[in-house]
Design a protein around this motif. Structure first.
Motif, mmCIF file in Angstrom:
data_model
loop_
_atom_site.group_PDB
_atom_site.id
_atom_site.type_symbol
_atom_site.label_atom_id
_atom_site.label_comp_id
_atom_site.label_asym_id
_atom_site.label_seq_id
_atom_site.Cartn_x
_atom_site.Cartn_y
_atom_site.Cartn_z
ATOM 1 N N ASP A 145 0.849 -1.194 0.000
ATOM 2 C CA ASP A 145 0.000 0.000 0.000
ATOM 3 C C ASP A 145 0.885 1.244 0.000
ATOM 4 O OD1 ASP A 145 -2.762 1.193 0.325
ATOM 5 O OD2 ASP A 145 -1.819 2.050 2.092
ATOM 6 N N VAL A 146 0.408 2.294 -0.668
ATOM 7 C CA VAL A 146 1.100 3.576 -0.704
ATOM 8 C C VAL A 146 0.142 4.627 -0.163
ATOM 9 C CG1 VAL A 146 2.278 5.301 -2.110
ATOM 10 C CG2 VAL A 146 2.444 2.873 -2.718
ATOM 11 N N ASP A 153 4.057 8.660 -2.388
ATOM 12 C CA ASP A 153 2.832 8.853 -3.154
ATOM 13 C C ASP A 153 3.158 9.327 -4.574
ATOM 14 O OD1 ASP A 153 0.172 9.062 -3.822
ATOM 15 O OD2 ASP A 153 -0.085 11.052 -2.930
ATOM 16 N N GLY A 154 2.608 8.628 -5.575
ATOM 17 C CA GLY A 154 2.854 8.995 -6.960
ATOM 18 C C GLY A 154 4.168 8.504 -7.512
ATOM 19 N N GLN A 157 4.615 2.013 -6.391
ATOM 20 C CA GLN A 157 3.327 1.417 -6.709
ATOM 21 C C GLN A 157 3.140 0.119 -5.933
ATOM 22 O OE1 GLN A 157 3.029 0.830 -10.945
ATOM 23 N NE2 GLN A 157 3.433 2.990 -11.427
ATOM 24 N N VAL A 158 1.872 -0.220 -5.730
ATOM 25 C CA VAL A 158 1.564 -1.503 -5.108
ATOM 26 C C VAL A 158 2.170 -2.622 -5.940
ATOM 27 C CG1 VAL A 158 -0.302 -3.100 -4.519
ATOM 28 C CG2 VAL A 158 -0.541 -0.666 -4.006
ATOM 29 N N ASP A 160 5.386 -3.185 -6.227
ATOM 30 C CA ASP A 160 6.805 -2.943 -6.475
ATOM 31 C C ASP A 160 7.610 -3.816 -5.523
ATOM 32 O OD1 ASP A 160 6.493 -1.073 -8.459
ATOM 33 O OD2 ASP A 160 6.844 0.671 -7.177
ATOM 34 N N ARG A 195 9.950 -3.500 -11.037
ATOM 35 C CA ARG A 195 8.560 -3.308 -11.461
ATOM 36 C C ARG A 195 8.406 -3.867 -12.871
ATOM 37 N NH1 ARG A 195 6.744 2.785 -11.493
ATOM 38 N NH2 ARG A 195 7.037 2.471 -9.231
#
Length: 352
Positions: A145-146, A153-154, A157-158, A160, A195
């Protein structure tokens, strides 16, 4: 009009008013109701719910349904009549709020926790299915979760996979925190992630934790993951969360990667968490999930062994849906394969 009659009328009016007021006042309870079921072997808008790419797959008849429970939220208030209605309804249940939600928990906190549990349970389910098929998997640390507005944030990513933080190779969750503390609040940390199979590097500035300003955080939730030999994506409505579909996800991946229908072309439902050892754990709302599954047409329901006592109290007929006790992923596979060959096969039962 006699004084006694007037007094009686007044008393009756006061009693009615008292009942109305009492009914409108919130009570500290939550209700459990049967929620929707989802056939994870199906497609939605032309896309497979369990989508596997990079290896041979098998699409067969039959269904595997994950099951859900509709639960009133931590800040949602219910009245006395609603609580009594749920108490009298055999298909529903009522519990004290503090038995379900920690004091002060918000709807957003519940949503985030549920989302994290769903990501973790899906990845664990994939790992369990592949291990059941003989694959050896390398462990990783991944992002679950971010947080909005956080340092990551931004950027991150979930899902990663964290490779290194400021030059420190990541081997477990503790090593991520230790590396971030070394950088400190306001410092610059180079975070390398994998990723979509490729490594990418980002520079992030840790921020103070909301709970302790001396503690540096990136605003992410991390946990154990695995390097999979091919891509497995599970497309589920974001409103469905939690870890209880782990067993069904694992079985769906297993069925997709093996020839023939694991369910014998029939409709199966189930529930239960699954850990990396393939052990099936108990969940909440078992009776409501069984009721929903029967209504959806499932012929067999996989019950975590820890839920068996409660499952036997579900208001369903044995002739309409068969309850099968499972303790492990392997036991679930064996039971389904036996049932697919012979619907009258002797299977583990909650009554054993």
């Amino acid at each position: 009009m006699a004084r006694r009659t007037v007094s009686g009328i007044i008393a009756s009016c006061l009693l009615v008013a008292l009942v109305v007021v009492a009914a409108m006042l919130p009570v500290p309870y939550v209700t459990f109701s049967p929620g929707p079921t989802v056939d994870v072997l199906a497609s939605v808008d032309g896309e497979e719910i369990v989508d596997v790419s990079g290896t041979k797959t098998y699409r067969d008849d039959g269904g595997l349904r994950l099951t859900t429970v509709s639960v009133t939220g931590p800040t949602q208030e219910i009245g006395l009549f609603q609580a009594l209605s749920a108490w009298w309804d055999r298909d529903r249940a009522i519990y004290p709020r503090d038995a379900i939600y920690p004091e002060g928990q918000t709807d957003e906190e519940v949503r985030r926790q549920s989302s994290v549990q769903m990501v973790s349970s899906q990845d664990t389910a994939v790992a369990v299915a592949l291990q059941e098929l003989g694959y050896d998997l390398d462990p990783t640390i991944e992002v679950f979760d971010v947080a909005g507005g956080g340092a990551a944030d931004g950027v991150l990513q979930v899902r990663d996979q964290i490779v290194s933080v400021d030059g420190t190779t990541i081997t477990d969750t503790a090593s991520v925190s230790e590396a971030i503390q070394e950088v400190g609040v306001g410092g610059k940390a180079e975070v390398v992630v994998r990723r979509d199979g490729e490594e990418q590097s980002f520079t992030l500035s840790p921020r103070p934790s909301p709970d302790d300003e001396s503690v540096a955080v990136l605003g992410i939730v991390i946990g154990p993951g695995w390097d999979f030999p091919f891509d497995v994506n599970v497309r589920i409505d974001e409103n469905i969360g939690g870890p209880s579909a782990g067993l069904v996800f694992a079985l769906a991946v297993y069925d997709t990667l093996t020839p023939g229908s694991l369910t014998g072309g029939r409709d199966v439902a189930g529930t239960g968490t699954v850990n990396e050892a393939g052990e099936v754990g108990a969940i909440g709302g078992i009776q409501q999930k069984i009721v929903a599954s029967e209504a959806a047409g499932a012929e067999l329901f996989l019950v975590p062994a820890g839920n068996c006592d409660a499952a036997l109290g579900a208001p369903v007929e044995e002739k309409d849906i068969r309850l099968v006790r499972v303790e492990t992923m392997k036991q679930a596979v064996d039971a389904l394969e036996a049932w697919a060959d012979d619907p009258d096969a002797d299977l583990p039962s909650c009554e054993d």
